[in-house]
Design an enzyme around this catalytic site. Structure first.
Site, PDB file in Angstrom:
ATOM      1  N   LYS A 228     -25.961 -42.655  18.227  1.00  0.00           N
ATOM      2  CA  LYS A 228     -25.957 -43.557  17.069  1.00  0.00           C
ATOM      3  C   LYS A 228     -27.198 -44.431  17.064  1.00  0.00           C
ATOM      4  O   LYS A 228     -27.856 -44.609  16.037  1.00  0.00           O
ATOM      5  CB  LYS A 228     -24.703 -44.445  17.094  1.00  0.00           C
ATOM      6  CG  LYS A 228     -23.429 -43.724  16.679  1.00  0.00           C
ATOM      7  CD  LYS A 228     -22.176 -44.529  17.006  1.00  0.00           C
ATOM      8  CE  LYS A 228     -20.936 -43.688  16.706  1.00  0.00           C
ATOM      9  NZ  LYS A 228     -19.698 -44.268  17.235  1.00  0.00           N
TER      10      LYS A 228
ATOM     11  N   ASP B  84     -17.288 -48.910   9.984  1.00  0.00           N
ATOM     12  CA  ASP B  84     -16.287 -47.874  10.287  1.00  0.00           C
ATOM     13  C   ASP B  84     -15.227 -47.796   9.187  1.00  0.00           C
ATOM     14  O   ASP B  84     -14.495 -46.807   9.099  1.00  0.00           O
ATOM     15  CB  ASP B  84     -15.555 -48.221  11.594  1.00  0.00           C
ATOM     16  CG  ASP B  84     -16.116 -47.486  12.803  1.00  0.00           C
ATOM     17  OD1 ASP B  84     -16.548 -46.332  12.637  1.00  0.00           O
ATOM     18  OD2 ASP B  84     -16.102 -48.082  13.893  1.00  0.00           O
TER      19      ASP B  84
ATOM     20  N   GLN C 283     -17.079 -49.401  19.474  1.00  0.00           N
ATOM     21  CA  GLN C 283     -16.720 -48.023  19.848  1.00  0.00           C
ATOM     22  C   GLN C 283     -15.298 -47.969  20.392  1.00  0.00           C
ATOM     23  O   GLN C 283     -14.914 -48.761  21.260  1.00  0.00           O
ATOM     24  CB  GLN C 283     -17.737 -47.517  20.900  1.00  0.00           C
ATOM     25  CG  GLN C 283     -17.562 -46.075  21.299  1.00  0.00           C
ATOM     26  CD  GLN C 283     -17.882 -45.072  20.189  1.00  0.00           C
ATOM     27  OE1 GLN C 283     -18.667 -45.353  19.280  1.00  0.00           O
ATOM     28  NE2 GLN C 283     -17.276 -43.908  20.245  1.00  0.00           N
TER      29      GLN C 283
HETATM   30  N1  GUN Z   1     -14.625 -43.223  18.640  1.00  0.00           N
HETATM   31  C1  GUN Z   1     -14.596 -41.932  18.212  1.00  0.00           C
HETATM   32  N2  GUN Z   1     -14.932 -41.871  16.899  1.00  0.00           N
HETATM   33  C2  GUN Z   1     -15.181 -43.136  16.503  1.00  0.00           C
HETATM   34  C3  GUN Z   1     -15.577 -43.711  15.271  1.00  0.00           C
HETATM   35  O1  GUN Z   1     -15.757 -43.037  14.253  1.00  0.00           O
HETATM   36  N3  GUN Z   1     -15.740 -45.056  15.265  1.00  0.00           N
HETATM   37  C4  GUN Z   1     -15.518 -45.817  16.378  1.00  0.00           C
HETATM   38  N4  GUN Z   1     -15.696 -47.129  16.266  1.00  0.00           N
HETATM   39  N5  GUN Z   1     -15.162 -45.319  17.536  1.00  0.00           N
HETATM   40  C5  GUN Z   1     -14.992 -43.979  17.600  1.00  0.00           C
END
Ligand code: GUN
Length: 297
Positions: free
Chosen positions: A54, A121, A98
């Protein structure tokens, strides 16, 4: 018949290029450089890989990336203090915590402490509510990526029968809301659904998001349907080693479907592309600048 392959790798590159263009314009015309803060608590190896990816793609799109790595034993109050600081920081337009979080932290509490307009998100209860009531919101990245691919392939989705297999807050439920927003007739199926085969067989669009390797066989699919496979499952190969497969049995489904997304290289690359799109959208909204077309629901 062999289905069209919807190439998420190629599509995500198009999305990321569009984001980079939007970022460059925002900087040039308004002096604003979008910033994304990613918070990782603990040392889960899969999460570390995601977070690194990311950060890299955020910088490649011309945005600022702020990474906050906290010890696995971080207290809830320290995490909430960091989020509060990021909420107040005008250089931070998007915040992502996350998941999963270590067990002693209340995920709902943490997610709902993020300022909704910075919740890239789309997990904050207020964004969930706004999506459900058709108001402008931040939309979860994976279902947004699926919607973009479906719109690109079909043009209009109006009147199509869509079945979403899986009812998670991250994919299944928001996916259903988005399809409903595009005037599909939507069914959410799940582990307790009766006669799942018959339910899936009716669908013009199937979105599989259950996390069970190759559970949807080709004889569940209506001829010519579009199949979007959100699953990423690692299975053992008979000759040793492992490989990634989706929730859909690719070979049998692609013999009947009109279009399918592969795993890997389908939905997966779209998720981070949509995270970047959401960060740009958040930065535009924070500065009362019109957001680029085609990057939101
Ligand atoms: N963990 C796995 N996929 C995601 C996601 O799309 N967002 C977040 N914040 N954590 C994750």
């Amino acid at each position: 018949m062999s289905a069209d392959v919807i190439d998420g790798k190629e599509f995500s590159l198009r999305v990321r290029n569009k984001v980079a263009e939007g970022v460059a314009k925002l900087k040039k015309d308004y002096g604003v450089k979008p910033g994304l803060a990613v918070v990782l608590v603990g040392e889960d190896p899969a999460s570390q890989v995601y977070v690194r990816s990311k950060g890299k793609q955020t910088v490649e799109a011309g945005m600022n990336s702020y990474e906050h790595t906290l010890d696995a034993t971080t207290s809830e109050s320290d995490l909430l203090k960091l989020i509060s600081k990021l909420n107040e920081d005008p250089d931070v337009h998007g915040i992502l915590v996350q998941l999963p979080l270590p067990g002693h932290l209340n995920e709902d509490l943490v997610i709902n402490s993020i300022a909704p307009q910075k919740d890239v998100d789309g997990f904050h209860i207020s964004n969930v509510g706004m999506l459900g009531t058709g108001q402008k919101s931040m939309v979860p990245c994976t279902p947004l990526g699926c919607l973009m691919m479906l719109r690109d392939y079909h043009g209009s989705l109006s009147g199509l029968d869509a079945v979403v297999i899986g009812r998670s807050n991250i994919v299944g439920k928001p996916m259903a809301q988005l399809l409903l927003g595009d005037s599909c007739t939507v069914t959410i199926a799940h582990s307790r659904t009766k006669d799942l085969k018959d339910v899936v067989k009716r669908a013009d669009i199937v979105v599989a998001a259950v996390g069970r390797a190759e559970m949807v066989p080709g004889d569940w699919i209506k001829e010519g349907a579009t199949v979007i496979d959100v699953g990423i499952n690692r299975i053992d190969k008979p000759e040793g080693g492992t490989r990634l497969v989706g929730d859909v049995d690719y070979d049998s489904c692609s013999a009947v479907a009109g279009a399918v997304t592969p795993v890997p290289g389908g939905v997966g690359p779209m998720t981070i592309a949509c995270l970047l799109a959401n960060t740009l959208t958040a930065a535009c909204r924070a500065n009362n600048v019109e957001e680029p077309v085609g990057l939101t629901a």
